[in-house]
Design a protein around this motif. Sequence first.
Motif, PDB file in Angstrom:
ATOM      1  N   ILE A  86       0.835  -1.199   0.000  1.00 14.02           N
ATOM      2  CA  ILE A  86       0.000   0.000   0.000  1.00 14.02           C
ATOM      3  C   ILE A  86       0.873   1.253   0.000  1.00 14.02           C
ATOM      4  CG2 ILE A  86      -1.627   1.369   1.366  1.00 14.02           C
ATOM      5  CD1 ILE A  86      -2.846  -1.303   2.320  1.00 14.02           C
ATOM      6  N   VAL A  87       1.902   1.261   0.851  1.00 13.43           N
ATOM      7  CA  VAL A  87       2.811   2.418   0.906  1.00 13.43           C
ATOM      8  C   VAL A  87       3.505   2.599  -0.438  1.00 13.43           C
ATOM      9  CG1 VAL A  87       4.929   3.308   1.954  1.00 13.43           C
ATOM     10  CG2 VAL A  87       3.176   2.260   3.394  1.00 13.43           C
ATOM     11  N   ARG A  88       3.959   1.500  -1.032  1.00  9.43           N
ATOM     12  CA  ARG A  88       4.641   1.576  -2.322  1.00  9.43           C
ATOM     13  C   ARG A  88       3.689   2.123  -3.403  1.00  9.43           C
ATOM     14  NH1 ARG A  88       6.248  -3.348  -2.506  1.00  9.43           N
ATOM     15  NH2 ARG A  88       8.359  -3.007  -1.714  1.00  9.43           N
ATOM     16  N   TYR A  89       2.445   1.673  -3.389  1.00  6.42           N
ATOM     17  CA  TYR A  89       1.471   2.125  -4.387  1.00  6.42           C
ATOM     18  C   TYR A  89       1.147   3.612  -4.193  1.00  6.42           C
ATOM     19  CZ  TYR A  89      -2.690   2.099  -7.368  1.00  6.42           C
ATOM     20  OH  TYR A  89      -3.604   2.369  -8.354  1.00  6.42           O
ATOM     21  N   THR A  90       1.023   4.044  -2.938  1.00  2.00           N
ATOM     22  CA  THR A  90       0.746   5.445  -2.646  1.00  2.00           C
ATOM     23  C   THR A  90       1.870   6.334  -3.172  1.00  2.00           C
ATOM     24  OG1 THR A  90      -0.473   4.829  -0.641  1.00  2.00           O
ATOM     25  CG2 THR A  90       0.277   7.106  -0.816  1.00  2.00           C
ATOM     26  N   GLU A 137      -4.938  -0.202  11.666  1.00  3.74           N
ATOM     27  CA  GLU A 137      -5.487  -1.207  12.572  1.00  3.74           C
ATOM     28  C   GLU A 137      -5.398  -2.605  11.957  1.00  3.74           C
ATOM     29  OE1 GLU A 137      -6.258  -0.658  15.633  1.00  3.74           O
ATOM     30  OE2 GLU A 137      -5.868   1.485  15.435  1.00  3.74           O
ATOM     31  N   GLU A 138      -5.652  -2.692  10.659  1.00  2.28           N
ATOM     32  CA  GLU A 138      -5.535  -3.972   9.971  1.00  2.28           C
ATOM     33  C   GLU A 138      -4.079  -4.427   9.963  1.00  2.28           C
ATOM     34  OE1 GLU A 138      -6.924  -7.360   8.185  1.00  2.28           O
ATOM     35  OE2 GLU A 138      -8.094  -5.705   9.028  1.00  2.28           O
ATOM     36  N   GLY A 139      -3.152  -3.478   9.776  1.00  2.00           N
ATOM     37  CA  GLY A 139      -1.732  -3.808   9.810  1.00  2.00           C
ATOM     38  C   GLY A 139      -1.309  -4.360  11.152  1.00  2.00           C
ATOM     39  N   LYS A 140      -1.894  -3.839  12.222  1.00  2.00           N
ATOM     40  CA  LYS A 140      -1.599  -4.356  13.556  1.00  2.00           C
ATOM     41  C   LYS A 140      -2.090  -5.791  13.713  1.00  2.00           C
ATOM     42  CE  LYS A 140      -1.532   0.059  16.056  1.00  2.00           C
ATOM     43  NZ  LYS A 140      -2.129   0.844  17.162  1.00  2.00           N
ATOM     44  N   LYS A 141      -3.293  -6.060  13.196  1.00  2.00           N
ATOM     45  CA  LYS A 141      -3.858  -7.410  13.282  1.00  2.00           C
ATOM     46  C   LYS A 141      -3.013  -8.413  12.508  1.00  2.00           C
ATOM     47  CE  LYS A 141      -8.656  -5.849  13.747  1.00  2.00           C
ATOM     48  NZ  LYS A 141     -10.006  -5.812  13.096  1.00  2.00           N
ATOM     49  N   LYS A 142      -2.434  -7.968  11.395  1.00  2.00           N
ATOM     50  CA  LYS A 142      -1.622  -8.855  10.558  1.00  2.00           C
ATOM     51  C   LYS A 142      -0.183  -8.983  11.066  1.00  2.00           C
ATOM     52  CE  LYS A 142      -4.088  -7.941   6.206  1.00  2.00           C
ATOM     53  NZ  LYS A 142      -3.951  -7.371   4.833  1.00  2.00           N
ATOM     54  N   GLY A 143       0.165  -8.189  12.081  1.00  2.00           N
ATOM     55  CA  GLY A 143       1.536  -8.227  12.594  1.00  2.00           C
ATOM     56  C   GLY A 143       2.506  -7.381  11.799  1.00  2.00           C
ATOM     57  N   GLU A 144       1.987  -6.515  10.919  1.00  2.16           N
ATOM     58  CA  GLU A 144       2.846  -5.643  10.115  1.00  2.16           C
ATOM     59  C   GLU A 144       3.238  -4.381  10.886  1.00  2.16           C
ATOM     60  OE1 GLU A 144       1.242  -6.527   5.626  1.00  2.16           O
ATOM     61  OE2 GLU A 144       0.009  -5.247   6.896  1.00  2.16           O
ATOM     62  N   ILE A 145       2.482  -4.064  11.925  1.00  2.00           N
ATOM     63  CA  ILE A 145       2.742  -2.900  12.768  1.00  2.00           C
ATOM     64  C   ILE A 145       2.698  -3.352  14.221  1.00  2.00           C
ATOM     65  CG2 ILE A 145       1.926  -0.615  13.467  1.00  2.00           C
ATOM     66  CD1 ILE A 145       0.597  -0.335  10.765  1.00  2.00           C
ATOM     67  N   ALA A 146       3.595  -2.829  15.034  1.00  2.00           N
ATOM     68  CA  ALA A 146       3.622  -3.184  16.447  1.00  2.00           C
ATOM     69  C   ALA A 146       2.328  -2.757  17.133  1.00  2.00           C
ATOM     70  CB  ALA A 146       4.819  -2.528  17.132  1.00  2.00           C
ATOM     71  N   GLU A 147       1.712  -3.678  17.870  1.00  4.05           N
ATOM     72  CA  GLU A 147       0.475  -3.379  18.586  1.00  4.05           C
ATOM     73  C   GLU A 147       0.670  -2.235  19.574  1.00  4.05           C
ATOM     74  OE1 GLU A 147      -2.619  -4.313  18.652  1.00  4.05           O
ATOM     75  OE2 GLU A 147      -2.743  -6.076  17.358  1.00  4.05           O
ATOM     76  N   SER A 148       1.887  -2.125  20.125  1.00  3.08           N
ATOM     77  CA  SER A 148       2.147  -1.116  21.155  1.00  3.08           C
ATOM     78  C   SER A 148       2.254   0.303  20.591  1.00  3.08           C
ATOM     79  CB  SER A 148       3.447  -1.461  21.900  1.00  3.08           C
ATOM     80  OG  SER A 148       4.543  -1.497  20.988  1.00  3.08           O
TER      81      SER A 148
END
Length: 201
Positions: A86-90, A137-148
């Motif tokens: 998504i970041v790359r496409y943006t 939020e979806e990135g957090k669920k997928k483990g792509e972003i730290a929940e903290s």
Amino acid sequence: MNGFERRKSAIKEKMMNTVLEMLRTCEPRNIRIADIAAEADVSQVTIYNYFGNKEALIRESIKRYMDMNYARFEQFLDGNPTLKEIVRYTIQLDKETFETYSPAMFQQMLTSDPELASYIEVLYREQAAPMLVRMIEEGKKKGEIAESMPTATIMAYIGMLKMQSHTLLELAHQSGRSGEFMEEIINLFFYGIRGVEPSES
């Protein structure tokens, strides 16, 4: 939509496409109604009847360009891409705009046209920002972003980068290795200056 409405829509689209093409090489203040009419093969009266004045036509043309890019982005999201994709496409969308239209032109329009500036503000607040929150939020669920990591902090960081996007794209162009430069920026965004992916830590 009946035949009359389709023809009317096609004429409006033709005029807006003409303006967008002219904005590639000409500043808004230097574009004349007579030039638009000649390029679009319509009468000047038609332009006034459909848009009222030149400023409104240019404004609607830019709004249409932004709406089309937003629709492209939404269609891309339908493929359930990763956050990095998504970041790359943006960045690619920003790169296309940067290479097509002068950043100074957009800044001039926002400064001189409060209605356009308000439209962009509403678009961000009501559509882009909520979508960005959902992606985080979806990135957090997928483990792509730290929940903290607080979503508000990530939003602020992305906003800071967005404000400097034209500078980054200009630096990428000057580097002579645009693709590699922007990929490095993406990696820096995700992994920091250590350049270590989570799986390697």
